[in-house]
Motif scaffolding. Structure first.
Motif, short mmCIF file in Angstrom:
data_model
loop_
_atom_site.label_atom_id
_atom_site.label_comp_id
_atom_site.label_asym_id
_atom_site.label_seq_id
_atom_site.Cartn_x
_atom_site.Cartn_y
_atom_site.Cartn_z
N ILE A 81 -7.12 4.88 2.32
CA ILE A 81 -6.81 4.71 0.89
C ILE A 81 -7.44 5.85 0.09
O ILE A 81 -6.79 6.43 -0.78
CB ILE A 81 -7.29 3.33 0.39
CG1 ILE A 81 -6.40 2.23 0.99
CG2 ILE A 81 -7.27 3.25 -1.14
CD1 ILE A 81 -6.85 0.82 0.66
N ILE A 89 11.04 16.83 -10.16
CA ILE A 89 10.43 17.96 -10.86
C ILE A 89 11.52 18.98 -11.21
O ILE A 89 12.58 18.99 -10.63
CB ILE A 89 9.33 18.66 -10.03
CG1 ILE A 89 9.83 18.90 -8.60
CG2 ILE A 89 8.07 17.84 -10.02
CD1 ILE A 89 8.93 19.79 -7.80
N LEU A 111 0.82 -1.21 0.00
CA LEU A 111 0.00 0.00 0.00
C LEU A 111 0.86 1.27 0.00
O LEU A 111 0.64 2.19 -0.78
CB LEU A 111 -0.90 -0.03 1.24
CG LEU A 111 -2.04 0.97 1.27
CD1 LEU A 111 -3.02 0.66 0.16
CD2 LEU A 111 -2.74 0.91 2.62
N GLU A 158 -0.28 15.60 -7.55
CA GLU A 158 0.44 15.48 -8.83
C GLU A 158 0.14 16.68 -9.73
O GLU A 158 1.01 17.16 -10.45
CB GLU A 158 0.01 14.20 -9.55
CG GLU A 158 0.68 12.94 -9.05
CD GLU A 158 2.06 12.74 -9.64
OE1 GLU A 158 2.28 13.13 -10.79
OE2 GLU A 158 2.92 12.20 -8.93
N LEU A 192 -2.70 12.13 -3.55
CA LEU A 192 -1.75 11.83 -4.63
C LEU A 192 -2.20 12.44 -5.95
O LEU A 192 -1.42 13.08 -6.66
CB LEU A 192 -1.61 10.32 -4.80
CG LEU A 192 -0.49 9.63 -4.05
CD1 LEU A 192 -0.59 8.13 -4.22
CD2 LEU A 192 0.87 10.13 -4.53
N SER A 252 5.15 10.94 -9.83
CA SER A 252 6.28 11.71 -10.37
C SER A 252 7.49 11.55 -9.45
O SER A 252 7.35 11.61 -8.23
CB SER A 252 5.93 13.20 -10.42
OG SER A 252 4.90 13.41 -11.32
N VAL A 266 11.05 25.51 -6.85
CA VAL A 266 10.09 26.11 -7.77
C VAL A 266 8.67 25.73 -7.37
O VAL A 266 8.39 24.57 -7.07
CB VAL A 266 10.37 25.64 -9.22
CG1 VAL A 266 9.34 26.24 -10.18
CG2 VAL A 266 11.78 26.03 -9.64
N LEU A 274 2.34 19.92 -9.30
CA LEU A 274 3.78 19.94 -9.58
C LEU A 274 4.10 20.82 -10.79
O LEU A 274 3.37 20.81 -11.78
CB LEU A 274 4.27 18.51 -9.84
CG LEU A 274 4.11 17.56 -8.67
CD1 LEU A 274 4.56 16.16 -9.06
CD2 LEU A 274 4.91 18.03 -7.47
N PRO A 275 5.18 21.58 -10.71
CA PRO A 275 5.57 22.42 -11.86
C PRO A 275 6.27 21.60 -12.93
O PRO A 275 7.49 21.63 -13.07
CB PRO A 275 6.50 23.46 -11.22
CG PRO A 275 7.06 22.80 -10.02
CD PRO A 275 6.07 21.77 -9.56
N LYS A 276 5.49 20.85 -13.72
CA LYS A 276 6.08 20.01 -14.77
C LYS A 276 6.30 20.84 -16.03
O LYS A 276 5.43 21.62 -16.40
CB LYS A 276 5.16 18.84 -15.07
CG LYS A 276 5.12 17.81 -13.95
CD LYS A 276 4.16 16.69 -14.28
CE LYS A 276 4.07 15.73 -13.10
NZ LYS A 276 2.87 14.93 -13.15
#
Lengths: 102, 221
Positions: B88, A102, A90, B99, B95, A99, B174, B102-104
């Protein structure tokens, strides 16, 4: 303390000791991979994930000895190790998809 | 008396939901994600609290119902079936929403932010805009803020526009922020950094894209 109880005591903690080692390993690989820009970063994380699950699965499915040696401590150890396997799946699962850098 | 106390406290509680520094009053998609996560967590906690209190009340009002549950059922139900799905869902929500923060890749605009006890300075590289204590950004598009510190660890936080990022000496972090509409927003240092910490605020001005372009070129919009 009898020898079988001593062994059961070791088994009682071994699952979550492996879990915590796995946590440190994955945490370290994640940070190192980003710092050094590893090209196969995800692969290393996946390999470490599997490498942690193998001993945990062995601990969780190890047959319980029957007879006088199957003390309550041994039963508790077996279930603690099963909990450690579940916790590892888990908690470590995001290394397969989240990810990394970054 | 109790009712009056409750009624009196309600405006004070609701007042926390708006205002310049309220993360529950998001003004952009990133802050909206964080507000959503906050609400999911609050609802999850409220449901659990209600359930436990209902069981607690049952223990007094209908003790016979409670004693019918065996210890094993309490352990499996209360220790496994109840918390695991909730954890969960909460972890999964965090999560997925995290996600998206995030600075992608590269954002259209990048600003450099420097923290120093107890002020923030922002510079727009390759522009005519002088370094300023005001953070100028365009509205409607993501902006990356590259944050560092000249002394101790600070943290940049514009609650209505996005999350927090630590400003660490010798390191550049960043964070990506976004304001949907032009306007004035406020930021606050979010990591205790000395006696001036609480006053270490900064103003964020979000401009229409054409006004922002004019600002960068040093001409009046």
């Amino acid at each position: 303390m009898s020898a079988s109880n001593r062994l059961a005591l070791v088994h009682l903690v071994s699952g979550f000791v492996v879990w915590s080692l796995g946590f440190v390993l994955l945490y370290g690989l994640q940070a190192l991979g980003c710092a050094y820009g590893w090209s196969q970063h995800r692969l290393w994380l996946l390999l470490a994930f599997v490498a942690v699950l193998v001993p945990l699965a062995w601990l969780a499915w190890r047959p319980l000895r029957t007879g006088p040696e199957a003390s309550s401590l041994a039963t508790a150890a077996l279930w603690a190790n099963r909990a450690a396997l579940g916790a590892a799946i888990l908690v470590f699962l995001p290394v397969t998809f989240a990810s990394t850098c970054i | 008396m109790f009712k009056r106390l409750l009624l009196g406290a309600t405006p004070a509680l609701l007042a926390g939901c708006s205002g310049d520094l309220s993360a529950l009053d998001p003004a952009g998609p990133r802050a909206a994600n964080l507000a959503t996560l906050w609400w999911v967590m609050l609802i999850g906690a409220a449901v659990l609290f209600g359930l436990v209190m209902a069981l607690f009340a049952l223990a007094y009002r209908r003790p016979a119902w409670i004693t019918r549950v065996t210890p094993a059922q309490w352990i499996v139900g209360g220790g496994l079936l109840l918390p695991i799905p909730i954890l969960i869902v909460l972890t999964g929500t965090a999560l997925v929403l995290g996600e998206q923060l995030l600075p992608k890749g590269e954002a259209p605009v990048r600003v450099e932010g420097r923290a120093q006890q107890w002020s923030w300075y922002f510079t727009h590289p390759e522009s005519a805009l002088a370094p300023s204590e005001i953070l100028h950004i365009p509205a409607g598009e993501p902006v990356d803020i590259a944050v560092t510190s000249l002394d101790v660890i600070h943290s940049l936080w514009v609650p209505r526009l996005g999350g927090k990022i630590d400003a660490i000496p010798g390191k550049v972090n960043v964070i990506r922020l976004q304001a949907d509409e032009p306007g004035v927003y406020w930021g606050q240092c979010a990591e205790y950094c000395g006696e001036g910490h609480d006053g270490m605020r900064f103003r964020v001005e979000a401009h229409k894209p054409e006004a922002f372009a004019a600002l960068l070129e040093g001409r009046a919009p």
